[in-house]
Design a protein around this motif. Structure first.
Motif, PDB file in Angstrom:
ATOM      1  N   VAL A 244       0.839  -1.208   0.000  1.00 51.45           N
ATOM      2  CA  VAL A 244       0.000   0.000   0.000  1.00 51.45           C
ATOM      3  C   VAL A 244       0.868   1.249   0.000  1.00 51.45           C
ATOM      4  N   ASP A 245       1.923   1.251   0.834  1.00 46.98           N
ATOM      5  CA  ASP A 245       2.807   2.422   0.900  1.00 46.98           C
ATOM      6  C   ASP A 245       3.552   2.649  -0.411  1.00 46.98           C
ATOM      7  N   VAL A 246       4.027   1.558  -1.027  1.00 50.14           N
ATOM      8  CA  VAL A 246       4.730   1.692  -2.306  1.00 50.14           C
ATOM      9  C   VAL A 246       3.785   2.260  -3.366  1.00 50.14           C
ATOM     10  N   SER A 247       2.567   1.755  -3.432  1.00 53.53           N
ATOM     11  CA  SER A 247       1.588   2.289  -4.391  1.00 53.53           C
ATOM     12  C   SER A 247       1.317   3.759  -4.115  1.00 53.53           C
ATOM     13  N   GLY A 248       1.240   4.109  -2.834  1.00 54.80           N
ATOM     14  CA  GLY A 248       0.978   5.488  -2.461  1.00 54.80           C
ATOM     15  C   GLY A 248       2.071   6.450  -2.867  1.00 54.80           C
ATOM     16  N   ASN A 249       3.270   5.932  -3.133  1.00 54.26           N
ATOM     17  CA  ASN A 249       4.353   6.799  -3.609  1.00 54.26           C
ATOM     18  C   ASN A 249       4.138   7.252  -5.048  1.00 54.26           C
ATOM     19  N   PHE A 250       3.177   6.612  -5.738  1.00 52.70           N
ATOM     20  CA  PHE A 250       2.934   6.953  -7.142  1.00 52.70           C
ATOM     21  C   PHE A 250       1.507   7.444  -7.402  1.00 52.70           C
ATOM     22  N   LEU A 251       0.685   7.513  -6.353  1.00 54.60           N
ATOM     23  CA  LEU A 251      -0.713   7.899  -6.519  1.00 54.60           C
ATOM     24  C   LEU A 251      -1.078   9.021  -5.554  1.00 54.60           C
ATOM     25  N   ASN A 252      -1.892   9.940  -5.997  1.00 57.49           N
ATOM     26  CA  ASN A 252      -2.429  10.978  -5.127  1.00 57.49           C
ATOM     27  C   ASN A 252      -3.859  10.621  -4.758  1.00 57.49           C
ATOM     28  N   GLY A 253      -4.047  10.081  -3.574  1.00 59.54           N
ATOM     29  CA  GLY A 253      -5.366   9.736  -3.098  1.00 59.54           C
ATOM     30  C   GLY A 253      -5.969   8.553  -3.835  1.00 59.54           C
ATOM     31  N   GLY A 254      -7.179   8.178  -3.443  1.00 56.50           N
ATOM     32  CA  GLY A 254      -7.892   7.100  -4.105  1.00 56.50           C
ATOM     33  C   GLY A 254      -7.514   5.727  -3.567  1.00 56.50           C
ATOM     34  N   THR A 255      -8.276   4.744  -3.964  1.00 57.86           N
ATOM     35  CA  THR A 255      -8.105   3.371  -3.475  1.00 57.86           C
ATOM     36  C   THR A 255      -6.878   2.706  -4.092  1.00 57.86           C
ATOM     37  N   VAL A 256      -6.133   2.003  -3.260  1.00 55.51           N
ATOM     38  CA  VAL A 256      -5.023   1.164  -3.704  1.00 55.51           C
ATOM     39  C   VAL A 256      -5.482  -0.288  -3.789  1.00 55.51           C
ATOM     40  N   VAL A 257      -6.128  -0.766  -2.734  1.00 55.54           N
ATOM     41  CA  VAL A 257      -6.601  -2.148  -2.684  1.00 55.54           C
ATOM     42  C   VAL A 257      -7.682  -2.239  -1.623  1.00 55.54           C
ATOM     43  N   SER A 258      -8.608  -3.156  -1.804  1.00 55.36           N
ATOM     44  CA  SER A 258      -9.611  -3.425  -0.773  1.00 55.36           C
ATOM     45  C   SER A 258      -9.602  -4.909  -0.469  1.00 55.36           C
ATOM     46  N   ILE A 259      -9.999  -5.262   0.758  1.00 56.13           N
ATOM     47  CA  ILE A 259     -10.047  -6.663   1.150  1.00 56.13           C
ATOM     48  C   ILE A 259     -11.455  -6.999   1.616  1.00 56.13           C
ATOM     49  N   ARG A 260     -11.875  -8.221   1.301  1.00 53.61           N
ATOM     50  CA  ARG A 260     -13.190  -8.704   1.680  1.00 53.61           C
ATOM     51  C   ARG A 260     -13.022 -10.069   2.330  1.00 53.61           C
ATOM     52  N   GLY A 261     -13.530 -10.190   3.565  1.00 55.98           N
ATOM     53  CA  GLY A 261     -13.403 -11.436   4.296  1.00 55.98           C
ATOM     54  C   GLY A 261     -14.738 -12.115   4.501  1.00 55.98           C
ATOM     55  N   ARG A 262     -14.731 -13.133   5.339  1.00 54.66           N
ATOM     56  CA  ARG A 262     -15.953 -13.872   5.640  1.00 54.66           C
ATOM     57  C   ARG A 262     -16.950 -12.994   6.383  1.00 54.66           C
ATOM     58  N   ASN A 263     -16.424 -12.139   7.282  1.00 47.91           N
ATOM     59  CA  ASN A 263     -17.260 -11.237   8.050  1.00 47.91           C
ATOM     60  C   ASN A 263     -17.141  -9.829   7.489  1.00 47.91           C
ATOM     61  N   SER A 264     -18.264  -9.186   7.268  1.00 41.57           N
ATOM     62  CA  SER A 264     -18.246  -7.841   6.689  1.00 41.57           C
ATOM     63  C   SER A 264     -17.495  -6.859   7.565  1.00 41.57           C
ATOM     64  N   SER A 265     -17.390  -7.143   8.859  1.00 40.26           N
ATOM     65  CA  SER A 265     -16.658  -6.242   9.756  1.00 40.26           C
ATOM     66  C   SER A 265     -15.171  -6.216   9.441  1.00 40.26           C
ATOM     67  N   ASP A 266     -14.689  -7.235   8.729  1.00 37.32           N
ATOM     68  CA  ASP A 266     -13.268  -7.294   8.366  1.00 37.32           C
ATOM     69  C   ASP A 266     -12.968  -6.606   7.044  1.00 37.32           C
ATOM     70  N   ASP A 267     -14.014  -6.166   6.321  1.00 36.66           N
ATOM     71  CA  ASP A 267     -13.804  -5.524   5.022  1.00 36.66           C
ATOM     72  C   ASP A 267     -13.119  -4.172   5.218  1.00 36.66           C
ATOM     73  N   ARG A 268     -12.113  -3.928   4.386  1.00 39.15           N
ATOM     74  CA  ARG A 268     -11.373  -2.672   4.496  1.00 39.15           C
ATOM     75  C   ARG A 268     -10.956  -2.189   3.122  1.00 39.15           C
ATOM     76  N   SER A 269     -10.769  -0.881   3.031  1.00 31.37           N
ATOM     77  CA  SER A 269     -10.247  -0.282   1.810  1.00 31.37           C
ATOM     78  C   SER A 269      -9.031   0.549   2.179  1.00 31.37           C
ATOM     79  N   PHE A 270      -7.939   0.348   1.466  1.00 24.51           N
ATOM     80  CA  PHE A 270      -6.693   1.059   1.735  1.00 24.51           C
ATOM     81  C   PHE A 270      -6.485   2.116   0.655  1.00 24.51           C
ATOM     82  N   LYS A 271      -6.246   3.336   1.076  1.00 24.08           N
ATOM     83  CA  LYS A 271      -6.149   4.461   0.147  1.00 24.08           C
ATOM     84  C   LYS A 271      -4.759   5.082   0.181  1.00 24.08           C
ATOM     85  N   ALA A 272      -4.393   5.737  -0.909  1.00 27.59           N
ATOM     86  CA  ALA A 272      -3.122   6.464  -0.986  1.00 27.59           C
ATOM     87  C   ALA A 272      -3.295   7.842  -0.347  1.00 27.59           C
TER      88      ALA A 272
END
Length: 451
Positions: A244-272
């Motif tokens: 995520v940090d490496v991607s953020g070195n080349f992007l201004n804001g916005g989503t880098v990656v999101s994760i989806r698990g078995r429980n919706s409480s574990d869902d996350r989105s990582f942004k630059a």
């Protein structure tokens, strides 16, 4: 139990399932046990009492946990305390050994890639080499971490690996151990002020090393780079946070990656970060191949989806799952697959991998001959691709890879050299970008660039 170190784990950590045979003796009580745990405890007691050699309860417990976790998928496993320490040591970038990244393939430890400037790399060990014995002791069916311990040792001592390469006869490779200090980022300034950066794995220090490398390249280029090649070939992955940090070195804001698990409480989105791009206007090429996995695919997928870079090379490995490290006090840790990750457009890389925008295969004489490196979808127990998060966003990025998009990886010793045809193609692309109305191979990767 405590969750910690949420990270992706590269193909170097894929351990094959242990096969456990449970024999039923006369002392096993008739009828079904009250609980599954009762069955396990009963079998353990039977083994401890009647097995031909003494076995401790702790050894049986460790082996039972290993068998249970490794049967789930190729990337879940149980690590004893020593194994967990070694895993953390590896990603911290300093350990004693010969400089190899290995994984289990069909019951044999197989080289993913040698580490640059180490005894293994200098001896010519190649991706796909199967290690059939260590100091004369067979490795067939051995636990991967046991093999790692045999190969590692005190600096300046020697270990002999017996290797099978493709269908050829086994041969011995003597190696002198040394302290392996892994610098995950290497860089150099190419002609016409084009920067070249190679990331060999995503360790804790990788984002800082990358920022330092870019700063040096800009200084060497007189303050501004005309282009940048980010080389992720043969990179098996590492920490999710580093990707995520490496991607953020080349992007201004916005989503880098999101994760989806078995429980919706574990869902996350990582942004630059909103203003994190170090080279906001610099044209970029990202190089990938079949040994680019996990964290490498997160970065390549993010920069491809966000139209920040042209992805070139061949189809990536296809590992789109996230592993959580769950420590167990006094008993090591679990590496447990808890989620799948998705690129900014919502596509899953699991099983499919990243299809380059422009396919560039390594010439035959640069490929690892008789390579045994496999892709995610060829691993026992690998998940099928779940499809995109939003069905309307199905793209033309390819599936599983085709004959046109896949090929054996380039020889490790050629990466980044003047003999590296894929790098030459990337530099040529940056020096002569396509005209606005010209036709190029698109995201489907349907055409290969002539070399």
């Amino acid at each position: 139990m405590k969750k910690s170190l949420l990270r992706t784990v590269g193909i170097a950590c894929a351990i094959s399932a242990a096969i456990v045979y449970l024999g039923q003796g006369p002392e096993v009580a008739a009828g079904p046990p009250k609980t599954d745990l009762g069955l396990v405890a009963g079998v353990m007691q039977l083994v401890q009492r009647d097995y031909v050699h003494p076995v401790t309860s702790s050894q049986l417990t460790d082996d039972a946990l290993k068998g249970m976790l490794s049967r789930l998928d190729p990337h879940s496993s149980y690590m004893t305390e020593p194994e967990f320490r070694e895993s953390v040591e590896d990603l911290n970038g300093k350990f004693g050994g010969v400089g190899l990244k290995i994984s289990d393939r069909n019951g044999l430890p197989t080289v993913i890639s040698p580490i640059d400037d180490t005894p293994a790399a200098r001896a010519g060990v190649q991706p796909g080499d199967a290690i059939v014995s260590v100091d004369g002791q067979s490795t067939h069916g051995a636990n991967l971490m046991e093999v790692v311990r045999k190969i590692r040792g005190k600096p300046e001592t020697t270990v002999k690996l017996t290797i099978v390469r493709g269908g050829k006869s086994p041969f011995d490779v003597p190696l002198t151990r040394q302290v392996i200090k892994v610098h995950s980022v290497k860089s150099k300034l190419e002609p016409d002020n084009i920067g070249y950066v190679r990331i060999s794995e995503f360790g804790q220090d990788t984002p800082n090393e990358l920022r330092q490398a870019i700063s040096t390249l800009k200084s060497d280029a007189g303050g501004k780079l005309a282009g940048l090649v980010l080389d992720l070939r043969n990179d098996p992955g590492g920490f999710l946070s580093s990707a995520v940090d490496v991607s953020g070195n080349f992007l201004n804001g916005g989503t880098v990656v999101s994760i989806r698990g078995r429980n919706s409480s574990d869902d996350r989105s990582f942004k630059a970060p909103e203003t994190g791009a170090l080279l906001p206007d610099t044209p970029m090429v990202v190089l990938v191949n079949g040994a680019s996995a996990s964290a490498s695919e997160i970065v390549a997928g993010a920069l491809q989806d966000r139209h920040r870079a042209t992805v070139m090379g061949t189809q990536s490995f296809g590992k789109g799952s996230v592993q959580s490290i769950i420590t167990i006090k006094g008993h090591g840790a679990l590496r447990l697959t808890t989620a799948l990750y998705y690129t900014p457009s919502g596509r899953s890389i699991q099983e499919d991998g990243i299809t380059p925008d422009i396919v560039v295969q390594a010439p035959k004489d640069e490929q690892v001959a008789n390579s045994m490196v496999r892709r995610e979808d060829q691993l026992q127990g690998a998940f099928a691709n779940p499809g995109p998060l939003t069905k309307s966003k199905v793209g033309s990025y390819g599936k599983h890879g085709s004959a046109e998009t896949t090929s054996p990886p380039i020889k490790e010793q050629l990466i980044g050299t003047n003999q590296d045809a894929q790098l030459t193609a990337a530099l040529n692309h940056l020096e002569r970008p396509p005209a606005p109305n010209s036709t190029t191979a698109g995201a489907s990767g349907s055409g290969a660039m002539p070399l």
